[in-house]
Design a protein around this motif. Structure first.
Motif, mmCIF file in Angstrom:
data_model
loop_
_atom_site.group_PDB
_atom_site.id
_atom_site.type_symbol
_atom_site.label_atom_id
_atom_site.label_comp_id
_atom_site.label_asym_id
_atom_site.label_seq_id
_atom_site.Cartn_x
_atom_site.Cartn_y
_atom_site.Cartn_z
ATOM 1 N N THR A 1 0.798 -1.455 0.308
ATOM 2 C CA THR A 1 0.225 0.150 0.228
ATOM 3 C C THR A 1 1.021 1.368 -0.152
ATOM 4 N N GLN A 2 1.779 1.576 0.546
ATOM 5 C CA GLN A 2 2.760 2.309 1.368
ATOM 6 C C GLN A 2 3.450 2.724 -0.182
ATOM 7 N N ALA A 3 4.153 1.365 -0.957
ATOM 8 C CA ALA A 3 4.567 0.850 -2.451
ATOM 9 C C ALA A 3 4.228 1.573 -3.623
ATOM 10 N N LEU A 4 2.716 1.280 -3.147
ATOM 11 C CA LEU A 4 1.445 2.041 -4.126
ATOM 12 C C LEU A 4 1.142 3.509 -4.499
ATOM 13 N N VAL A 5 1.544 4.156 -3.135
ATOM 14 C CA VAL A 5 1.477 5.679 -2.604
ATOM 15 C C VAL A 5 2.636 6.313 -2.902
ATOM 16 N N GLY A 6 3.366 5.480 -3.471
ATOM 17 C CA GLY A 6 4.772 5.870 -3.332
ATOM 18 C C GLY A 6 5.553 5.980 -4.971
ATOM 19 N N LEU A 7 4.540 5.533 -5.959
ATOM 20 C CA LEU A 7 4.869 4.647 -6.987
ATOM 21 C C LEU A 7 4.300 5.813 -7.842
ATOM 22 N N MET A 8 2.459 6.352 -7.173
ATOM 23 C CA MET A 8 1.814 7.135 -7.546
ATOM 24 C C MET A 8 2.013 8.008 -7.928
ATOM 25 N N PHE A 9 2.279 9.018 -6.445
ATOM 26 C CA PHE A 9 2.723 9.767 -6.284
ATOM 27 C C PHE A 9 3.979 10.948 -6.295
ATOM 28 N N GLY A 10 5.356 9.688 -5.675
ATOM 29 C CA GLY A 10 6.590 9.925 -5.496
ATOM 30 C C GLY A 10 6.614 10.082 -4.411
ATOM 31 N N THR A 11 7.805 10.441 -3.616
ATOM 32 C CA THR A 11 7.894 10.338 -1.942
ATOM 33 C C THR A 11 7.996 12.344 -1.514
ATOM 34 N N ARG A 12 7.756 13.003 -2.357
ATOM 35 C CA ARG A 12 7.428 14.356 -1.996
ATOM 36 C C ARG A 12 6.593 14.138 -0.730
ATOM 37 N N TYR A 13 5.349 14.335 -0.569
ATOM 38 C CA TYR A 13 4.096 14.172 0.443
ATOM 39 C C TYR A 13 4.050 13.145 0.561
ATOM 40 N N MET A 14 4.552 12.028 0.537
ATOM 41 C CA MET A 14 4.013 10.505 1.240
ATOM 42 C C MET A 14 3.425 10.660 2.688
ATOM 43 N N ALA A 15 3.809 10.812 2.943
ATOM 44 C CA ALA A 15 3.063 10.745 4.566
ATOM 45 C C ALA A 15 1.931 11.748 5.122
ATOM 46 N N THR A 16 2.287 12.191 4.215
ATOM 47 C CA THR A 16 0.217 13.531 3.915
ATOM 48 C C THR A 16 -0.184 11.749 3.036
#
Length: 412
Positions: free
Chosen positions: A334-349
């Motif tokens: 799940t966390q990897a998909l968020v990073g893959l789709m949107f990058g790491t800049r606002y991953m925590a948000t």
């Protein structure tokens, strides 16, 4: 962004072992105590003359406060860095546990065990550690580091299960809660290697300027795959919170010794170490949506069989093992998909909003467990609902698109 706040690639590479060790220790210390909350249900309700629903509502509020707080905590971490957030979060967490120990009124329980601890967990959750891993570690290590951090949280559950039951037996619930709360104050020292703020980075960056947080949120909530991911994580929260809170008393209700409840929670943590590492490994080699669907379909089978089988030490052990393999193994993909789709800049948000859905599910899982039990004297309806939700989650992840969102206006 100043050079002092931007961790260089060379510095991060040199500190990889320290970052991983400290991050994993934080996950152990912050995830372990919340996994022991079910142990306190019987002694606290008995001592204070409360119904089971009173305690369940407090833990439900805790999960909801955690979920509501997580996106905002993520925004603060993305803006000011991980260390400050972890320091404040663990202070609230520790204070909440200490005050919970002194609580004799249901409303005070909702405020201490519910709101205060919930906000404290949001500010110290291992998801912040995973976001820091994404920012500080080389990209090739990212998915596996998510598995390591998740496994560390499970190790905390494994370690704190016998610790919690031993403290309860030896000192009573008040002293046990206070001692666990004091342990939270080691986290700020461990969080020092995780200092720094995220850099702008996205696979599809091509041009003019950095994305704002408002643009990031609009982009995410207009993205169908992000919405599918968010809906699926609701089910994970329902399962995890219901089992963590109600499995120990359920086992006692079936005539087994309370030690089997502690052993079950500990075994779930132990097997989730394998499950989380396996999910991290698989997510780097197979479509992440397939990994998630497999996990949820597996839960439907495990929860359904346990609900209809006789409750014995053997079935409790087998269920704990199966549930552990499928427990938080949802987090790395799940966390990897968020990073893959949107990058790491606002991953925590962005992961914070996915996690809010998780915690709404957690609220309902804990609260409905208490309500259904008080009304029917059984958890049967909640077990059945858990199976239906698992099947739905398995289906909803299948159409997720595993591609970076094009973003032509963001600075390269």
């Amino acid at each position: 962004m100043s050079a002092s706040t931007e961790p260089s690639a060379a510095r991060a590479a040199a500190n990889v072992p320290l970052i991983l060790i400290c991050g994993c220790l934080i996950a152990v210390l912050t995830f372990g105590p919340r996994a022991t909350m079910g142990f306190f249900l019987t002694p606290m309700t008995t001592a204070n003359g409360w119904s089971r629903e009173v305690f369940a509502l407090a833990i439900a509020i805790q999960n909801l406060a955690w979920g509501i707080g997580q996106p905002f905590v993520g925004m603060i971490a993305d803006r000011y860095g991980t260390w400050r957030v972890l320091t404040v979060g663990t202070a609230l967490y520790g204070l909440g546990l200490v005050l919970m120990a002194q609580t004799t009124d249901p409303v005070a329980l909702q405020l201490t065990a519910g709101v205060l601890i919930g906000l404290g967990i949001a500010g110290s959750a291992f998801f912040l550690v995973l976001a820091a891993f994404a920012r500080l570690l080389p990209e090739r290590m990212r998915t596996m580091s998510f598995g390591l951090g998740t496994a560390a949280g499970s190790l905390g559950q494994l370690l704190f299960a016998p610790i919690g039951i031993s403290l309860l037996d030896g000192y009573g619930y008040q002293t046990a809660l206070m001692l666990i709360g004091i342990g939270m104050f080691a986290v700020p020292l461990l969080a020092i290697p995780l200092k720094g703020k995220p850099l702008a980075h996205h696979p599809a960056m091509t041009a003019t300027r950095e994305q704002t947080i408002a643009e990031a949120l609009r982009e995410a909530f207009r993205h169908r795959s992000y919405l599918y991911l968010t809906a699926g994580f609701f089910v994970c929260g329902f399962h995890v919170a219901f089992v963590t809170t109600h499995l120990p008393p359920f086992i006692v209700d079936q005539g087994l010794d309370p030690i089997w409840g502690a052993l079950a929670i500990g075994l779930i943590g132990a097997f989730n170490i394998v499950g989380a590492l396996g999910a991290g490994y698989a997510s780097g080699r197979y479509p992440k949506r397939w990994v998630l669907s497999t996990i949820y379909f597996g839960r439907a089978i495990a929860y359904g069989l346990f609900a209809i089988a006789p409750t014995t030490p053997v079935t409790v052990t087998l269920f704990a093992a199966a549930a552990g393999l499928l427990w938080l193994s949802t987090v790395p993909p799940t966390q990897a998909l968020v990073g893959l789709m949107f990058g790491t800049r606002y991953m925590a948000t962005l992961f914070g909003f996915v996690f809010l859905s998780h915690q709404i599910g957690a609220f309902l899982g804990v609260w409905l467990g208490g309500v259904v039990y008080d009304q029917t004297g059984s958890y049967d309806l909640v077990w059945a609902l858990g199976v239906v939700l698992a099947l739905a989650a398995g289906i909803v992840h299948l159409p997720i698109s595993e591609e970076a969102v094009p973003r032509p206006y963001v600075r390269a």
